[in-house]
Design a protein around this motif. Structure first.
Motif, PDB file in Angstrom:
ATOM      1  N   GLN A  86      -8.140   2.472  -5.110  1.00 20.78           N
ATOM      2  CA  GLN A  86      -9.104   3.382  -4.522  1.00 20.78           C
ATOM      3  C   GLN A  86      -8.992   4.765  -5.170  1.00 20.78           C
ATOM      4  O   GLN A  86      -7.967   5.110  -5.770  1.00 20.78           O
ATOM      5  N   GLU A  87     -10.057   5.541  -5.064  1.00 21.90           N
ATOM      6  CA  GLU A  87     -10.128   6.843  -5.736  1.00 21.90           C
ATOM      7  C   GLU A  87      -8.944   7.735  -5.373  1.00 21.90           C
ATOM      8  O   GLU A  87      -8.341   8.383  -6.242  1.00 21.90           O
ATOM      9  N   ASP A  88      -8.580   7.776  -4.072  1.00 21.30           N
ATOM     10  CA  ASP A  88      -7.517   8.681  -3.643  1.00 21.30           C
ATOM     11  C   ASP A  88      -6.120   8.157  -3.969  1.00 21.30           C
ATOM     12  O   ASP A  88      -5.129   8.831  -3.681  1.00 21.30           O
ATOM     13  N   GLN A  89      -6.030   6.965  -4.538  1.00 23.22           N
ATOM     14  CA  GLN A  89      -4.722   6.398  -4.880  1.00 23.22           C
ATOM     15  C   GLN A  89      -4.378   6.550  -6.360  1.00 23.22           C
ATOM     16  O   GLN A  89      -3.238   6.334  -6.752  1.00 23.22           O
ATOM     17  N   LYS A  90      -5.335   6.908  -7.183  1.00 25.34           N
ATOM     18  CA  LYS A  90      -5.130   6.902  -8.638  1.00 25.34           C
ATOM     19  C   LYS A  90      -3.977   7.809  -9.065  1.00 25.34           C
ATOM     20  O   LYS A  90      -3.113   7.399  -9.841  1.00 25.34           O
ATOM     21  N   GLN A  91      -3.969   9.035  -8.565  1.00 24.92           N
ATOM     22  CA  GLN A  91      -2.972  10.000  -9.028  1.00 24.92           C
ATOM     23  C   GLN A  91      -1.559   9.545  -8.670  1.00 24.92           C
ATOM     24  O   GLN A  91      -0.650   9.587  -9.500  1.00 24.92           O
ATOM     25  N   ASN A  92      -1.367   9.108  -7.426  1.00 24.75           N
ATOM     26  CA  ASN A  92      -0.032   8.682  -7.006  1.00 24.75           C
ATOM     27  C   ASN A  92       0.415   7.414  -7.736  1.00 24.75           C
ATOM     28  O   ASN A  92       1.590   7.267  -8.087  1.00 24.75           O
ATOM     29  N   ILE A  93      -0.512   6.454  -7.952  1.00 24.31           N
ATOM     30  CA  ILE A  93      -0.172   5.229  -8.665  1.00 24.31           C
ATOM     31  C   ILE A  93       0.214   5.547 -10.107  1.00 24.31           C
ATOM     32  O   ILE A  93       1.189   5.011 -10.645  1.00 24.31           O
ATOM     33  N   ALA A  94      -0.542   6.450 -10.740  1.00 23.90           N
ATOM     34  CA  ALA A  94      -0.228   6.842 -12.114  1.00 23.90           C
ATOM     35  C   ALA A  94       1.163   7.455 -12.194  1.00 23.90           C
ATOM     36  O   ALA A  94       1.950   7.139 -13.103  1.00 23.90           O
ATOM     37  N   GLN A  95       1.486   8.321 -11.234  1.00 20.03           N
ATOM     38  CA  GLN A  95       2.809   8.956 -11.234  1.00 20.03           C
ATOM     39  C   GLN A  95       3.916   7.924 -10.997  1.00 20.03           C
ATOM     40  O   GLN A  95       4.989   8.001 -11.612  1.00 20.03           O
ATOM     41  N   SER A  96       3.667   6.953 -10.113  1.00 22.82           N
ATOM     42  CA  SER A  96       4.656   5.906  -9.854  1.00 22.82           C
ATOM     43  C   SER A  96       4.933   5.086 -11.115  1.00 22.82           C
ATOM     44  O   SER A  96       6.087   4.735 -11.412  1.00 22.82           O
ATOM     45  N   LEU A  97       3.894   4.786 -11.861  1.00 21.88           N
ATOM     46  CA  LEU A  97       4.066   4.020 -13.099  1.00 21.88           C
ATOM     47  C   LEU A  97       4.836   4.832 -14.137  1.00 21.88           C
ATOM     48  O   LEU A  97       5.714   4.309 -14.831  1.00 21.88           O
ATOM     49  N   ILE A  98       4.497   6.120 -14.248  1.00 22.08           N
ATOM     50  CA  ILE A  98       5.185   6.973 -15.221  1.00 22.08           C
ATOM     51  C   ILE A  98       6.656   7.110 -14.862  1.00 22.08           C
ATOM     52  O   ILE A  98       7.545   7.036 -15.727  1.00 22.08           O
ATOM     53  N   ASP A  99       6.950   7.322 -13.572  1.00 24.29           N
ATOM     54  CA  ASP A  99       8.338   7.451 -13.123  1.00 24.29           C
ATOM     55  C   ASP A  99       9.140   6.184 -13.395  1.00 24.29           C
ATOM     56  O   ASP A  99      10.355   6.236 -13.617  1.00 24.29           O
ATOM     57  N   ALA A 100       8.464   5.039 -13.364  1.00 24.56           N
ATOM     58  CA  ALA A 100       9.162   3.757 -13.593  1.00 24.56           C
ATOM     59  C   ALA A 100       9.363   3.468 -15.073  1.00 24.56           C
ATOM     60  O   ALA A 100      10.010   2.465 -15.424  1.00 24.56           O
ATOM     61  N   GLY A 101       8.805   4.309 -15.946  1.00 25.09           N
ATOM     62  CA  GLY A 101       8.989   4.097 -17.376  1.00 25.09           C
ATOM     63  C   GLY A 101       7.801   3.458 -18.060  1.00 25.09           C
ATOM     64  O   GLY A 101       7.885   3.066 -19.232  1.00 25.09           O
ATOM     65  N   VAL A 102       6.674   3.323 -17.325  1.00 22.99           N
ATOM     66  CA  VAL A 102       5.464   2.757 -17.904  1.00 22.99           C
ATOM     67  C   VAL A 102       4.631   3.901 -18.484  1.00 22.99           C
ATOM     68  O   VAL A 102       4.584   5.000 -17.921  1.00 22.99           O
TER      69      VAL A 102
END
Length: 825
Positions: free
Chosen positions: A511-527
């Motif tokens: 969803q639109e309001d989830q993009k930023q947090n999901i992107a940060q979660s992926l970056i923090d995990a090394g993706v």
């Protein structure tokens, strides 16, 4: 008379020619009958278990919640009903997460047939708060019965293991393992939201007449209301995707079996001719002793009958064993319980053996009736009047008829027949031309090698025999190479096109309001930083101002495409891996559509066509301004339809992304699924492994039939070499009479065999390479460049095969005296 006939059969069966004829005929019957047995059982499984494949008598399928009017009509007609809702979702046990195919079922499901669950359950469906799962799901999640499974916002008890669910379809249609739950529990999970891929089903059961009446009412209502995305499935079209896939697999296996049968047919023709030449003197002696044409004809008919019956029985027995092995290899890719064998494939075996024998061996054998007693004293008239034109015509008609019957597909039958006939014609013509040219060059400029000069002269003098050998061997080698290239090179090319670091995860329903947090979660995990693409659900409703629907198309794939919802996207930049093949990429905000070339071809759309899509109750119209070729091997997000942002940005939408997740990153799927229950994370690596498992199984099946082709090719090779033995013995006798040494005879024989092997292998390699290229270009959509490898393999196989096959014959020639060579003629 019976005793004398048995004596004749016992005597004749000792001849290598008749034995080769029997083996070739048996091989042809076994190759095609094994596929016929398997196809027959699967087709009858559809007929016997159609209701269980539907779990009902009638099925309404929709990608939107079914209108209440349909359910009211069910109640009014007092039909039994059940409902199911199927969609992909993440399932979590402990710290392990996996994509599941979630199926919510009402308490009355299934209406026909039954589920098999371990341990045995009193309930027909999962009780509230409990789920039943596939064994594959337990293995993937390292779970067991009694553990807790998280689905969306609710936790369920794993209460049983699904052993059989017939209405699911073939195993390779749903790579995600099944999780089944009660329909009453679905709402509490909160899993269905915007962008969810959901399939709604209404199952009906009742008397035959009541079902027919409801079906007619439903068809009228769907048409009058203009309902899209809603279809009716009955006993006649049960599991259409599964049926179509199995039909494709059956056609593919039939193609391999047909190639084997055609190669074996060449061996039959060569063996029959050799047998006739050997029996000519016997029939001439019988005529000298007073035997009539009728007597000889009756004997030959009995020989043909014995061969036909023996080949049918042995071929059917082998075919039965082979199809059992095929079923074991395919495993759960076919029905769990197949019906017993019917007698039709056995009858087909007898018909097939009879037709092949009559078409390819009958004319030469029956020509023995016309043998004259004069043959005994005039050996120079050894050429038999075999009616070559009649043999060729009858053989061709038999081939075409058998191909059409076996393939059960006119298009496939046409291509196999055309390819086979074209290859035979080209091989014969090219080999004759090459032999003539080489003989001319060697005779004009000469050669220091007497053996080589003699070999070319002998091949030119016996050009008919040489062309026959080269053509027969070339056809056999072409079939072998084509299957080898199909199994190895094309598959390796496909695998090689996928980059090592290609995305192995797809995340949808963002969803639109989830993009930023999901992107940060992926970056923090090394993706690496993900790229999100918008996705809008829409349906194509008009082309050039004219309403379109499934009934406007004949091809099943087109009907399904136009009946379902498309995933549209918008962007100003041409996506990576996309290539414009026609028109211009999107410019500005004016209405325009960029379409994938495959979809355009299927739906018969072209540049300039006005397309109208319906999304969220609104219509969007735009012309097709460009066609794109997509690089599917990149494993990145791709869309069939792309529009400018101004057309779709304000529409209801979800987002999708793909990324590469290293195996060293553990637990990321679990953490994301817990934080965002609405997400669907597809582990493509797992799906690719499952696809590879399917390919491996089909490859094993292909390998089993490939063994038939190898044996058939060996038979062709031996028969082709044996076809010229009389001439070889005659030449050896003359050479020995003038003092030729064994060493010289060996060099001549090696030269002749090398010429045949190299020419046949080169022709086969070029033909197989061309066929593999065409298959890759127009069917599999991959590039094939292994022409050099195909040519090298063809020449290598041809040379090796000729030398090995001719070794036994040449040893006999070299060790025999001149007189013994003459006696062999």
């Amino acid at each position: 008379m019976p005793a004398s006939f048995l004596q004749i059969i016992r005597r004749d069966i000792r001849s290598s020619e008749l034995l080769a004829l029997l083996v070739a005929l048996t091989l042809s019957v076994a190759a095609l009958s094994s596929v016929s047995f398997l196809a027959d059982r699967m087709q009858r499984a559809f007929q016997f278990d159609a209701r269980q494949l539907l779990a009902a008598d009638l099925l309404l399928v929709s990608d939107q919640p079914l209108p209440e009017r349909f359910i009211q009509e069910v109640k009014a007609r007092q039909l039994n009903s059940a409902q199911t809702i199927v969609f992909p979702s993440m399932a979590t046990v402990g710290t392990q997460s996996k994509l599941a195919s979630l199926k919510a079922v009402s308490s009355t499901y299934p209406l026909r047939g039954s589920l098999e669950v371990l341990p045995s359950q009193a309930n027909l469906t999962p009780p509230s708060g409990s789920v039943w799962v596939d064994p594959a799901m337990l293995n993937a999640l390292q779970a067991k019965v009694g553990d807790q499974m998280l689905l969306g916002d609710k936790t369920f008890l794993i209460g049983g293991i699904l052993q059989q669910e017939l209405d699911r379809g073939a195993g390779f249609m749903n790579f995600a393992p099944r999780v089944m739950m009660s329909l009453d529990d679905l709402q509490s999970t909160g899993l269905i939201g915007l962008g969810s891929r959901v399939t709604y089903r209404l199952l009906l059961a009742g008397s035959d007449q009541a079902i027919v009446d409801y079906e007619k009412w439903a068809e009228r209502w769907i048409e009058s209301e203009g309902l899209r995305g809603l279809r009716i499935e009955t006993l006649e079209n049960a599991q259409p995707v599964m049926r179509k896939t199995l039909e494709r697999a059956e056609r593919f296996l039939s193609l391999v079996a047909l190639l084997t049968a055609m190669v074996a047919a060449v061996a039959i023709a060569l063996s029959a001719r050799r047998y006739v030449l050997k029996q000519a003197d016997v029939c001439a002696v019988m005529k000298c002793l007073g035997a009539s044409q009728k007597t000889i004809l009756v004997n030959q008919i009995k020989v043909l009958g014995a061969l036909c019956l023996s080949a049918a029985v042995m071929g059917a027995a082998i075919a039965y064993g082979v199809q059992e092995v095929l079923i074991r290899i395919l495993g759960n890719l076919v029905f769990t319980n197949l019906p017993a064998l019917s007698l039709w494939p056995l009858a087909w075996s007898v018909l097939f053996s009879s037709s092949l024998l009559i078409g390819f061996a009958g004319p030469p054998l029956f020509s023995l009736v016309m043998i004259s007693p004069v043959r005994l004293i005039r050996k120079e008239l050894g050429a038999l009047n075999i009616k070559v034109l009649w043999v060729a015509l009858l053989g061709l008609i038999t081939c075409l008829t058998l191909i059409a019957i076996a393939a059960q597909d006119l298009k496939l039958a046409f291509w196999v027949a055309a390819s086979f006939g074209l290859a035979v014609t080209l091989f014969a013509l090219l080999s004759w031309c090459v032999l003539r040219i080489l003989n001319f060059l060697f005779s004009k400029w000469g050669s220091k090698s007497f053996a080589l000069r003699f070999a070319f002269t002998a091949q030119a003098r016996r050009s008919g025999f040489a062309v026959m050998q080269i053509t027969a061997l070339g056809i056999a080698l072409m079939a072998l190479l084509l299957i080898l290239l199909l199994r190895q090179d094309l598959l390796a090319t496909w695998q090689g096109n996928i980059p090592v670091d290609a995305p192995n995860r797809f995340m949808i329903n963002i969803q639109e309001d989830q993009k930023q947090n999901i992107a940060q979660s992926l970056i923090d995990a090394g993706v690496s930083t993900p790229s999100f693409s918008p996705m809008v659900r829409a349906r194509l409703i008009e082309v050039n101002g004219k309403a379109v629907g499934p009934n406007d198309y004949v091809e099943e794939n087109a009907r399904r495409l136009v009946d379902r919802e498309f995933n549209l996207s918008y962007t100003e930049q041409l996506p990576d891996g996309n290539r414009i093949t026609a028109g211009k990429w999107i410019e500005g905000n004016a209405p325009q559509v960029s379409l994938e070339v495959g979809i355009a071809k299927t739906l018969k759309l072209k540049l300039g066509d006005q397309t109208t899509f319906e999304l969220a109750g609104e219509k969007v119209t735009a012309p097709i301004t460009s066609l794109r070729k997509l690089d599917w091997s990149s494993m990145k997000v791709n869309f069939f339809v792309v529009m400018p942002p101004a057309m779709l940005a304000g529409m209801p939408q979800s987002w999708i992304t793909s990324y590469y997740q290293s195996p060293a990153i553990e637990g990321l799927d679990y953490r994301l699924a817990q934080s965002y229950p609405n997400l669907t994370i597809v582990d493509v690596a797992t799906s690719l492994r499952q696809i590879q498992d399917v390919l491996d199984r089909l490859s094993s099946v292909l390998g089993l039939l490939f063994a038939f082709t190898i044996v058939a090719a060996i038979l062709v090779l031996v028969a082709a070499i044996a076809a010229t033995q009389d001439e070889r013995f005659r030449s050896a006798a003359l050479l020995k009479a003038v003092g030729a040494s064994r060493h010289l005879l060996r060099k001549i024989a090696l030269a002749e065999l090398a010429i045949i092997g190299i020419l046949a292998g080169a022709l086969a390699g070029l033909a197989a390479g061309a066929a593999a290229w065409a298959l890759g270009r127009f069917v599999l959509e991959i590039e094939f460049h292994a022409f050099a490898q195909s040519l090298a393999m063809g020449i290598g196989f041809g040379l090796l095969a000729c030398l090995l096959a001719g070794f036994r014959f040449q040893r006999r020639i070299q060790t025999a005296t001149a007189m013994e060579c003459l006696r062999e003629i």
